[in-house]
Design a protein around this motif. Structure first.
Motif, PDB file in Angstrom:
ATOM      1  N   UNK A 285     -10.111  -3.580 -10.153  1.00 40.48           N
ATOM      2  CA  UNK A 285     -10.357  -4.440 -11.318  1.00 40.48           C
ATOM      3  C   UNK A 285      -9.141  -4.567 -12.220  1.00 40.48           C
ATOM      4  N   UNK A 286      -8.202  -3.628 -12.104  1.00 36.60           N
ATOM      5  CA  UNK A 286      -6.983  -3.703 -12.921  1.00 36.60           C
ATOM      6  C   UNK A 286      -5.747  -3.823 -12.020  1.00 36.60           C
ATOM      7  N   UNK A 287      -5.925  -4.281 -10.802  1.00 35.89           N
ATOM      8  CA  UNK A 287      -4.818  -4.411  -9.851  1.00 35.89           C
ATOM      9  C   UNK A 287      -3.763  -5.413 -10.310  1.00 35.89           C
ATOM     10  N   UNK A 288      -4.126  -6.322 -11.175  1.00 33.04           N
ATOM     11  CA  UNK A 288      -3.172  -7.314 -11.682  1.00 33.04           C
ATOM     12  C   UNK A 288      -2.593  -6.905 -13.043  1.00 33.04           C
ATOM     13  N   UNK A 289      -2.697  -5.629 -13.390  1.00 31.25           N
ATOM     14  CA  UNK A 289      -2.160  -5.125 -14.653  1.00 31.25           C
ATOM     15  C   UNK A 289      -0.670  -5.447 -14.738  1.00 31.25           C
ATOM     16  N   UNK A 290      -0.282  -6.108 -15.799  1.00 34.68           N
ATOM     17  CA  UNK A 290       1.105  -6.543 -15.958  1.00 34.68           C
ATOM     18  C   UNK A 290       2.025  -5.365 -16.260  1.00 34.68           C
ATOM     19  N   UNK A 291       3.313  -5.569 -15.985  1.00 35.90           N
ATOM     20  CA  UNK A 291       4.315  -4.560 -16.329  1.00 35.90           C
ATOM     21  C   UNK A 291       4.239  -4.265 -17.829  1.00 35.90           C
ATOM     22  N   UNK A 292       4.333  -2.995 -18.183  1.00 34.45           N
ATOM     23  CA  UNK A 292       4.325  -2.599 -19.584  1.00 34.45           C
ATOM     24  C   UNK A 292       2.938  -2.461 -20.187  1.00 34.45           C
ATOM     25  N   UNK A 293       1.910  -2.683 -19.403  1.00 30.79           N
ATOM     26  CA  UNK A 293       0.529  -2.587 -19.890  1.00 30.79           C
ATOM     27  C   UNK A 293      -0.125  -1.311 -19.383  1.00 30.79           C
TER      28      UNK A 293
ATOM     29  N   UNK B 230       6.938  -0.734 -17.555  1.00 31.48           N
ATOM     30  CA  UNK B 230       7.771  -1.918 -17.716  1.00 31.48           C
ATOM     31  C   UNK B 230       9.162  -1.739 -17.120  1.00 31.48           C
ATOM     32  N   UNK B 231       9.717  -0.543 -17.219  1.00 38.90           N
ATOM     33  CA  UNK B 231      11.107  -0.354 -16.803  1.00 38.90           C
ATOM     34  C   UNK B 231      11.316  -0.321 -15.292  1.00 38.90           C
ATOM     35  N   UNK B 232      10.379   0.273 -14.563  1.00 38.25           N
ATOM     36  CA  UNK B 232      10.581   0.389 -13.119  1.00 38.25           C
ATOM     37  C   UNK B 232       9.390  -0.078 -12.276  1.00 38.25           C
ATOM     38  N   UNK B 233       8.322  -0.530 -12.926  1.00 41.64           N
ATOM     39  CA  UNK B 233       7.155  -1.019 -12.207  1.00 41.64           C
ATOM     40  C   UNK B 233       6.298   0.072 -11.601  1.00 41.64           C
TER      41      UNK B 233
ATOM     42  N   UNK C 153       0.803  -1.219   0.000  1.00 43.80           N
ATOM     43  CA  UNK C 153       0.000   0.000   0.000  1.00 43.80           C
ATOM     44  C   UNK C 153       0.840   1.274   0.000  1.00 43.80           C
ATOM     45  N   UNK C 154       2.041   1.211   0.545  1.00 46.20           N
ATOM     46  CA  UNK C 154       2.919   2.382   0.617  1.00 46.20           C
ATOM     47  C   UNK C 154       3.706   2.632  -0.671  1.00 46.20           C
ATOM     48  N   UNK C 155       3.542   1.790  -1.677  1.00 43.28           N
ATOM     49  CA  UNK C 155       4.249   1.956  -2.946  1.00 43.28           C
ATOM     50  C   UNK C 155       3.929   3.314  -3.563  1.00 43.28           C
ATOM     51  N   UNK C 156       4.966   3.997  -4.017  1.00 41.46           N
ATOM     52  CA  UNK C 156       4.772   5.305  -4.653  1.00 41.46           C
ATOM     53  C   UNK C 156       4.077   5.141  -6.000  1.00 41.46           C
ATOM     54  N   UNK C 157       3.158   6.046  -6.280  1.00 35.48           N
ATOM     55  CA  UNK C 157       2.434   6.064  -7.555  1.00 35.48           C
ATOM     56  C   UNK C 157       2.358   7.515  -8.024  1.00 35.48           C
ATOM     57  N   UNK C 158       2.244   7.676  -9.322  1.00 41.02           N
ATOM     58  CA  UNK C 158       2.137   9.014  -9.900  1.00 41.02           C
ATOM     59  C   UNK C 158       0.684   9.266 -10.278  1.00 41.02           C
ATOM     60  N   UNK C 159       0.220  10.450  -9.957  1.00 44.32           N
ATOM     61  CA  UNK C 159      -1.114  10.869 -10.355  1.00 44.32           C
ATOM     62  C   UNK C 159      -1.050  12.334 -10.758  1.00 44.32           C
ATOM     63  N   UNK C 160      -2.199  12.917 -11.052  1.00 42.46           N
ATOM     64  CA  UNK C 160      -2.229  14.316 -11.479  1.00 42.46           C
ATOM     65  C   UNK C 160      -3.068  15.157 -10.521  1.00 42.46           C
ATOM     66  N   UNK C 161      -2.838  16.446 -10.581  1.00 40.56           N
ATOM     67  CA  UNK C 161      -3.574  17.360  -9.709  1.00 40.56           C
ATOM     68  C   UNK C 161      -5.064  17.353 -10.015  1.00 40.56           C
ATOM     69  N   UNK C 162      -5.428  16.975 -11.233  1.00 44.58           N
ATOM     70  CA  UNK C 162      -6.842  16.949 -11.604  1.00 44.58           C
ATOM     71  C   UNK C 162      -7.594  15.903 -10.779  1.00 44.58           C
ATOM     72  N   UNK C 163      -6.944  14.782 -10.516  1.00 43.64           N
ATOM     73  CA  UNK C 163      -7.552  13.725  -9.694  1.00 43.64           C
ATOM     74  C   UNK C 163      -7.521  14.133  -8.219  1.00 43.64           C
ATOM     75  N   UNK C 164      -6.403  14.658  -7.770  1.00 42.57           N
ATOM     76  CA  UNK C 164      -6.278  15.014  -6.355  1.00 42.57           C
ATOM     77  C   UNK C 164      -7.077  16.256  -5.982  1.00 42.57           C
ATOM     78  N   UNK C 165      -6.947  17.317  -6.755  1.00 47.25           N
ATOM     79  CA  UNK C 165      -7.545  18.602  -6.386  1.00 47.25           C
ATOM     80  C   UNK C 165      -8.936  18.827  -6.970  1.00 47.25           C
TER      81      UNK C 165
END
Length: 94
Positions: free
Chosen positions: A72-80, A37-40, A13-25
């Motif tokens: 529903x997409x939690x098992x999305x493979x690397x590079x997808x 694919x390169x860094x997960x 759960x603590x894994x860093x993820x990137x999002x945008x201000x449009x979703x947050x704000x």
């Protein structure tokens, strides 16, 4: 049952993820997700065009709390990537 067992992603759960201000704000819907694919790294975006200034780093748990439908997409493979047109639309995976 612990929070960790309920968490649908293989990553912590603590894994860093990137999002945008449009979703947050602006509370925009997550319409595009990629699992690099390169860094997960996970990216959760609203589908708009973005500048680097629009990006934010948050935890995967924070994103899941914003929109639990991403399980529903939690098992999305690397590079997808997965996308949808609206919040209640089916996820399409590429």
């Amino acid at each position: 049952m612990s929070l960790f067992k309920k968490f649908p992603f293989k990553d912590k759960p603590s894994t860093a993820a990137i999002t945008c201000i449009h979703i947050l704000d602006e509370k925009k819907t997550i319409l595009y997700v990629s699992h690099d694919a390169d860094d997960g790294c996970w990216q959760f975006l609203c589908g708009k065009e973005h500048n680097i200034e629009d990006s934010r780093v948050v935890s995967l748990q924070q994103i899941y709390e914003i929109d639990k439908s991403i399980k529903k997409i939690a098992n999305l493979e690397y590079g997808k990537c997965a996308y949808r047109k609206y919040k209640n639309s089916k996820w399409n995976v590429q």
